[in-house]
Design an enzyme around this catalytic site. Structure first.
Site, short mmCIF file in Angstrom:
data_model
loop_
_atom_site.label_atom_id
_atom_site.label_comp_id
_atom_site.label_asym_id
_atom_site.label_seq_id
_atom_site.Cartn_x
_atom_site.Cartn_y
_atom_site.Cartn_z
N PRO A 80 -52.21 11.53 -17.05
CA PRO A 80 -52.69 10.18 -17.14
C PRO A 80 -51.74 9.29 -17.91
CG PRO A 80 -53.74 11.55 -18.76
CD PRO A 80 -52.58 12.28 -18.25
N GLU A 81 -51.45 8.17 -17.33
CA GLU A 81 -50.74 7.11 -18.02
C GLU A 81 -51.76 6.00 -18.25
OE1 GLU A 81 -46.89 6.34 -16.15
OE2 GLU A 81 -47.00 8.26 -15.15
#
Length: 273
Positions: free
Chosen positions: A2-3
Site C-alpha cells: 500500500p502506498e
DNA sequence: AGCACCACCTGTGGGC
DNA sequence: TGCCCACAGGTGGTGC
C-alpha cells in the site's frame, strides 16, 4: 502493497463503517504484529475503546479512539478488512482480529508479516514513538510553495530516492513514484539539484495528479492489495510504466527497467530526461 | 548526507 | 516440464 492512495481508499471506506463502534477484546494470532506496547497492554488497552475518526499521514492509518490512537502500517502485504459477521471467510495470513461489541470486526491479514500495529495514548506519544522520521503528508500537507521550498538545491540525491524518502514527505511508494516521474517527463536518476523551477513545479503537479488518480480508482492491485471490503483496486489498468518492461511507451520506445535507489524502476528512456 | 546492503517474511513467476 | 532463485506496493539498522 500500500502506498498513499491505497491507505486513503481504506480510510475513506472504513471510517463510516466503524466510527462510533466500540472494540471488544482483540485476538493476536501473531503477537509480533503489535509493535507497541506489549501484546498484553495492547489487548487490554484497546478493549472498550470507541472509534471517533480515521485519519492518515503518508502510509500510516490512524484509528482515533476516545482514549488513544490505534495506528496501522500495512508495509508490503498487509490488508485491513472489515467484516459484517464475526469471522473472516479465509483465515490464511490472519494476524490479528479486532472485534467490535456488535459482533462485526476488523481483521488484519499480512502474508509477509512486515506490517505493524501500535496503540499509543496521544499525539505526543505517536510522534515520539511512531512518526519520528515521517515527514508531512505529500497529498494533504504540502503546498506547491512548500514543496519548492523543501527542495534543497544542494541535495545530491536522485529524484527517485527523494520521492521514496518518507522523511522528506510521506506517501509516495515505488509504483506512484515511477508513474509520477513518467507523467512529468523526468528521469528517475535526475539529480534533485539539477531541477529547474518549472520542472519542480511540474513534478509537484504530477505527484498530486497521480495520487488523486490512484485514489479515484480505488488504489492499485498489482498483486495483493485489497480494500477494506476485500475488493481489488482499479488503477493498475491506468499504469503507464510500472510493471511494463519491454512494452511500448506511447512514443514507440520500449519501457526499461533498472534498479534505482535500490528499487526496481520503470521508465521510458526517450520521454524522461 | 547518502547510499549499498542486509534483515524482516512468504509466495510466485520467469528463466534455464 | 520442473526447479530454483530473484524479486515483490516498505522500512530500519549498519557501515562505508
Amino acid at each position: 502493497m500500500p502506498e498513499l492512495p491505497e491507505v486513503e481508499t481504506i480510510r475513506r471506506e472504513l471510517e463510516p463503517l466503524i466510527r462510533g463502534k466500540t472494540f471488544a477484546r482483540p485476538i493476536l494470532h501473531i503477537s509480533s504484529t503489535v509493535e507497541y506496547p506489549t501484546p498484553e497492554e495492547f489487548t487490554a488497552g484497546l478493549e472498550g475503546r470507541t472509534v471517533s475518526a480515521l485519519t492518515r499521514r503518508g502510509k500510516y492509518l490512524f484509528i482515533n479512539l476516545d482514549q488513544g490512537i490505534l495506528t496501522v502500517h500495512l508495509r508490503m502485504t498487509g490488508n485491513l478488512v472489515y467484516s459484517e459477521a464475526g469471522r473472516p471467510r479465509e483465515e490464511r495470513f490472519l494476524r490479528a482480529s479486532l472485534p467490535f461489541m456488535d459482533n462485526t470486526a476488523l481483521h488484519y491479514f499480512d502474508m509477509r508479516r512486515f506490517g505493524r500495529l501500535w496503540l499509543v495514548i496521544d499525539e505526543n506519544e505517536l510522534n515520539r514513538l511512531v512518526l519520528k522520521r515521517v515527514g508531512p503528508d505529500i497529498f494533504n500537507e504540502v503546498s506547491c510553495e512548500d514543496f519548492l521550498a523543501m527542495l534543497d538545491q544542494r541535495r545530491p540525491s536522485k529524484l527517485k530516492a527523494l520521492l521514496l524518502d518518507q522523511g522528506f514527505a510521506s506517501g509516495m511508494g515505488n509504483i506512484y513514484t515511477d508513474e509520477c516521474l513518467f507523467r512529468c517527463g523526468l528521469h528517475p536518476e535526475r539529480r534533485v539539484s539539477s531541477l529547474k523551477h518549472a520542472e519542480a513545479e511540474e513534478l509537484y503537479r504530477a505527484i498530486q495528479d497521480v495520487l488523486a488518480d490512484g485514489i479515484r480508482y480505488g488504489g492499485t492491485t498489482f498483486r495483493d492489495y485489497r480494500n477494506a471490503s476485500g475488493a481489488l483496486g482499479e488503477f493498475q489498468s491506468k499504469l503507464d510504466v510500472y510493471g511494463r518492461r519491454n512494452e511500448t511507451c506511447r512514443c514507440g520506445t520500449a519501457i526499461e527497467k533498472k534498479v534505482v535507489a535500490g528499487r526496481g524502476t520503470y521508465y521510458c528512456p526517450r520521454c524522461q530526461k
